[in-house]
Design an enzyme around this catalytic site. Structure first.
Site, mmCIF file in Angstrom:
data_model
loop_
_atom_site.group_PDB
_atom_site.id
_atom_site.type_symbol
_atom_site.label_atom_id
_atom_site.label_comp_id
_atom_site.label_asym_id
_atom_site.label_seq_id
_atom_site.Cartn_x
_atom_site.Cartn_y
_atom_site.Cartn_z
ATOM 1 N N HIS A 299 -2.467 -68.179 116.271
ATOM 2 C CA HIS A 299 -4.136 -67.685 116.501
ATOM 3 C C HIS A 299 -4.477 -68.726 117.684
ATOM 4 O O HIS A 299 -4.740 -69.766 116.995
ATOM 5 C CB HIS A 299 -4.830 -66.932 115.227
ATOM 6 C CG HIS A 299 -6.100 -66.811 115.725
ATOM 7 N ND1 HIS A 299 -7.243 -66.574 115.630
ATOM 8 C CD2 HIS A 299 -5.700 -65.037 115.855
ATOM 9 C CE1 HIS A 299 -7.959 -66.078 116.042
ATOM 10 N NE2 HIS A 299 -7.081 -64.563 115.337
ATOM 11 N N ASP A 356 -2.112 -59.365 112.729
ATOM 12 C CA ASP A 356 -1.372 -58.281 112.422
ATOM 13 C C ASP A 356 -0.010 -58.592 111.973
ATOM 14 O O ASP A 356 1.070 -57.930 111.679
ATOM 15 C CB ASP A 356 -0.705 -58.587 114.233
ATOM 16 C CG ASP A 356 -2.172 -57.844 115.015
ATOM 17 O OD1 ASP A 356 -2.380 -57.207 113.925
ATOM 18 O OD2 ASP A 356 -3.137 -58.719 115.834
HETATM 19 N N1 CMC Z 1 5.643 -68.120 118.581
HETATM 20 C C1 CMC Z 1 6.713 -69.699 118.578
HETATM 21 N N2 CMC Z 1 5.762 -69.613 119.173
HETATM 22 C C2 CMC Z 1 4.525 -70.385 119.299
HETATM 23 C C3 CMC Z 1 3.719 -68.807 118.966
HETATM 24 C C4 CMC Z 1 4.347 -67.648 117.574
HETATM 25 N N3 CMC Z 1 4.325 -66.689 117.649
HETATM 26 N N4 CMC Z 1 2.147 -68.856 119.234
HETATM 27 C C5 CMC Z 1 2.133 -70.206 119.855
HETATM 28 N N5 CMC Z 1 3.245 -70.714 119.957
HETATM 29 C C6 CMC Z 1 3.433 -72.181 120.722
HETATM 30 C C7 CMC Z 1 3.313 -71.760 122.044
HETATM 31 O O1 CMC Z 1 4.436 -71.855 122.536
HETATM 32 C C8 CMC Z 1 3.253 -73.214 122.120
HETATM 33 O O2 CMC Z 1 3.817 -74.439 122.151
HETATM 34 P P1 CMC Z 1 3.483 -75.485 122.717
HETATM 35 O O3 CMC Z 1 2.485 -76.322 122.533
HETATM 36 O O4 CMC Z 1 4.908 -76.812 122.097
HETATM 37 O O5 CMC Z 1 3.542 -74.699 124.936
HETATM 38 C C9 CMC Z 1 1.776 -73.323 121.244
HETATM 39 O O6 CMC Z 1 2.111 -72.819 120.066
HETATM 40 C C10 CMC Z 1 0.521 -73.132 121.028
HETATM 41 O O7 CMC Z 1 0.251 -71.388 121.818
HETATM 42 P P2 CMC Z 1 -1.025 -70.845 123.090
HETATM 43 O O8 CMC Z 1 0.300 -69.703 123.723
HETATM 44 O O9 CMC Z 1 -1.038 -71.949 123.816
HETATM 45 O O10 CMC Z 1 -2.136 -70.461 121.850
HETATM 46 P P3 CMC Z 1 -2.871 -69.820 122.425
HETATM 47 O O11 CMC Z 1 -4.053 -69.495 121.366
HETATM 48 O O12 CMC Z 1 -2.996 -69.616 124.032
HETATM 49 O O13 CMC Z 1 -2.341 -68.235 121.713
HETATM 50 C C11 CMC Z 1 -1.773 -66.600 120.518
HETATM 51 C C12 CMC Z 1 -2.353 -67.628 120.275
HETATM 52 C C13 CMC Z 1 -2.381 -65.684 119.086
HETATM 53 C C14 CMC Z 1 -1.076 -65.048 121.866
HETATM 54 C C15 CMC Z 1 0.191 -66.718 120.204
HETATM 55 O O14 CMC Z 1 -0.178 -67.808 118.771
HETATM 56 C C16 CMC Z 1 1.120 -66.402 120.033
HETATM 57 O O15 CMC Z 1 1.728 -65.142 121.480
HETATM 58 N N6 CMC Z 1 1.280 -64.945 119.040
HETATM 59 C C17 CMC Z 1 2.398 -64.085 118.696
HETATM 60 C C18 CMC Z 1 0.999 -62.763 119.687
HETATM 61 C C19 CMC Z 1 0.815 -62.671 118.153
HETATM 62 O O16 CMC Z 1 0.935 -62.499 116.845
HETATM 63 N N7 CMC Z 1 -0.654 -62.358 118.166
HETATM 64 C C20 CMC Z 1 -2.033 -61.592 117.030
HETATM 65 C C21 CMC Z 1 -2.847 -62.264 117.064
HETATM 66 S S1 CMC Z 1 -4.180 -61.954 116.076
HETATM 67 C C22 CMC Z 1 -4.910 -60.324 116.350
HETATM 68 C C23 CMC Z 1 -5.443 -59.987 117.949
HETATM 69 O O17 CMC Z 1 -6.230 -61.050 118.309
HETATM 70 O O18 CMC Z 1 -5.321 -59.051 117.907
#
Ligand code: CMC
Length: 416
Positions: A299, A356
């Protein structure tokens, strides 16, 4: 007032520091460009406050979520979804008179215009219900032009959204639409419109009704997330209520946002069908080239735990027990969580289950088809979007949202 000093190559300026109710600190850069010619660059807006808002407070470090000052745990334990909707939109919980009035109005606006029913005939049977929801919400502005009726349009939207959602399901299974009933509460009405068939009586299960109420409350607002910011962005051009909300539905649909609940179940099914081998999927999630992420994990704001996920994890157990069901996907989800929380990759990046991760298990137990999960999220989020839209529109200092950019394309060139 405290200030921050910014030293630029050619000058030094002071910028005001703004402090929120919970001691959140921000540097006010609203005069930066006018004074210095510089803008700020913040891809993904991770450090950008787009507004000052009095609706929802989140502390991502401590796992705190409050609507209008009330902790989510209290609201989830003692309110109905419509009371929470009233709270978000109007700022306070309703007293007995206001509550009765609000419930009465929402109940009496649940019907959609008969002509709107014809739109459903045109969609293919396998249309994604989020596409139908977005189109139908936009279509409301053809019946109630320009959202000109203010508060009444807000009531209409809250009241008609579950009818549209249930009709989109009925369309997908080829069953006749079931009309809303005025003697039922919001959650029961929705469940009846989903599951009843004209030839039979339908009894709403109290366990399912309560689970739905809980899910809707937990999704009702989450400050400036992707869909809410979209609603504000669209609304800032003074687009009408329905157009702004339809934009929110579209933004929510993506798998990184509300669409994650559908993707979590698809992922768990994939792991189950593949023999339940967590380790393989953990490795894939850690491999940036695999294109696979652990859906329902991570998140932007929560870095220790998501309080909604905590509530839903125990709710998933309770709902399944009450309904006398067992679901191997719940066991896989718990196993996956345990492995991930002990894994260096997830620990280092502070990735925890989000809202989720467990919501889909409960929707499944309720009988909601996977493709409808994100629609359920949208029903819950609607009051939050409306509250945020209204707050922005009522702000006398509100301006159209218009970020800047740093141009990195070609310099001037000529076609000749
Ligand atoms: N699985 C594997 N690696 C992950 C995940 C994951 N679910 N989420 C983040 N990472 C890694 C990402 O690759 C990055 O690694 P590095 O620093 O080595 O490059 C690090 O963790 C930081 O991630 P980010 O993508 O820069 O983080 P963000 O704040 O931009 O994204 C997020 C947040 C929720 C989009 C992301 O965690 C994600 O894609 N999660 C899976 C989708 C999900 O469950 N979404 C629902 C969010 S909660 C409800 C809502 O908002 O609707």
């Amino acid at each position: 007032m405290d200030t921050a000093k910014l030293t630029l190559p050619d000058q030094e300026i002071e910028l005001p520091i703004i402090v929120g109710t919970e001691n959140e600190k921000a540097i006010d850069i609203s005069r930066l460009r006018g004074t210095t010619g510089y803008i700020t660059l913040d891809s993904g807006y991770g450090n950008t406050g787009s507004c000052a808002s009095g609706i929802t407070f989140i502390d991502g470090e401590q796992g705190i979520l409050r609507y209008r000052g009330y902790p989510i745990e209290e609201l989830a334990g003692s309110c109905s979804f419509l009371e929470v909707a009233y709270l978000l939109v109007n700022g306070n919980l309703p007293n007995a008179d206001k509550r009765a009035d609000f419930l009465d109005k929402v109940t009496k606006h649940t019907l959609i215009h008969e002509d709107m029913k014809k739109f459903f005939e045109g969609y293919p049977a396998n249309a994604h219900p989020m596409a139908i929801l977005a189109s139908m919400v936009t279509s409301l502005s053809t019946f109630y032009p320009d959202g000109a009726d203010g508060e009444l349009d807000i009531i209409r939207l809250i009241a008609k959204a579950p009818t549209i959602a249930a009709f989109s399901y009925k369309k997908s299974v080829g069953q006749p639409f079931i009309y809303p009933r005025n003697d039922l509460d919001y959650a029961s009405n929705f469940l009846r419109m989903m599951w009843a068939i004209p030839s039979e009586e339908y009894e709403v299960s109290p366990a399912v009704r309560d689970a739905l109420n809980l899910l809707l409350i937990l999704h009702a607002d989450h400050e400036q997330n992707c869909s809410t910011s979209t609603v504000r962005m669209v609304g800032s051009s003074q687009a009408n209520l329905f157009a702004s909300m339809a934009a929110g539905v579209s933004a929510l649909w993506g798998p990184l946002h509300g669409g994650a609940n559908q993707k979590v179940i698809e992922m768990l099914e994939r792991i189950r069908d593949d023999g339940g081998d967590y380790a393989k999927y953990m490795d894939m999630a850690k491999d940036k080239n695999s294109g696979f992420r652990l859906m329902g994990f991570g998140h932007r704001v929560y870095k220790n735990f998501d309080p909604r996920a905590r509530i839903l994890k125990s709710a998933a157990d309770n709902v399944l027990t009450e309904l006398g069901l067992s679901d191997p996907l719940l066991d896989i989800a718990k196993g996956l969580e345990e492995v991930a929380l002990a894994d260096d990759y997830f620990v280092a990046r502070r990735l925890y289950p989000n809202v989720d991760f467990y919501s889909g298990i409960i929707y499944r137990a309720m009988g909601i088809p996977t493709e409808m999960f994100t629609v359920m999220f949208a029903l819950g989020r609607l009051p939050g979007w409306i509250a945020q839209w209204k707050e922005m529109r009522d702000d006398p200092k509100g301006r159209i949202y218009r970020p800047r950019q740093v141009y990195v394309g070609s310099g001037e060139r000529s076609v000749g």
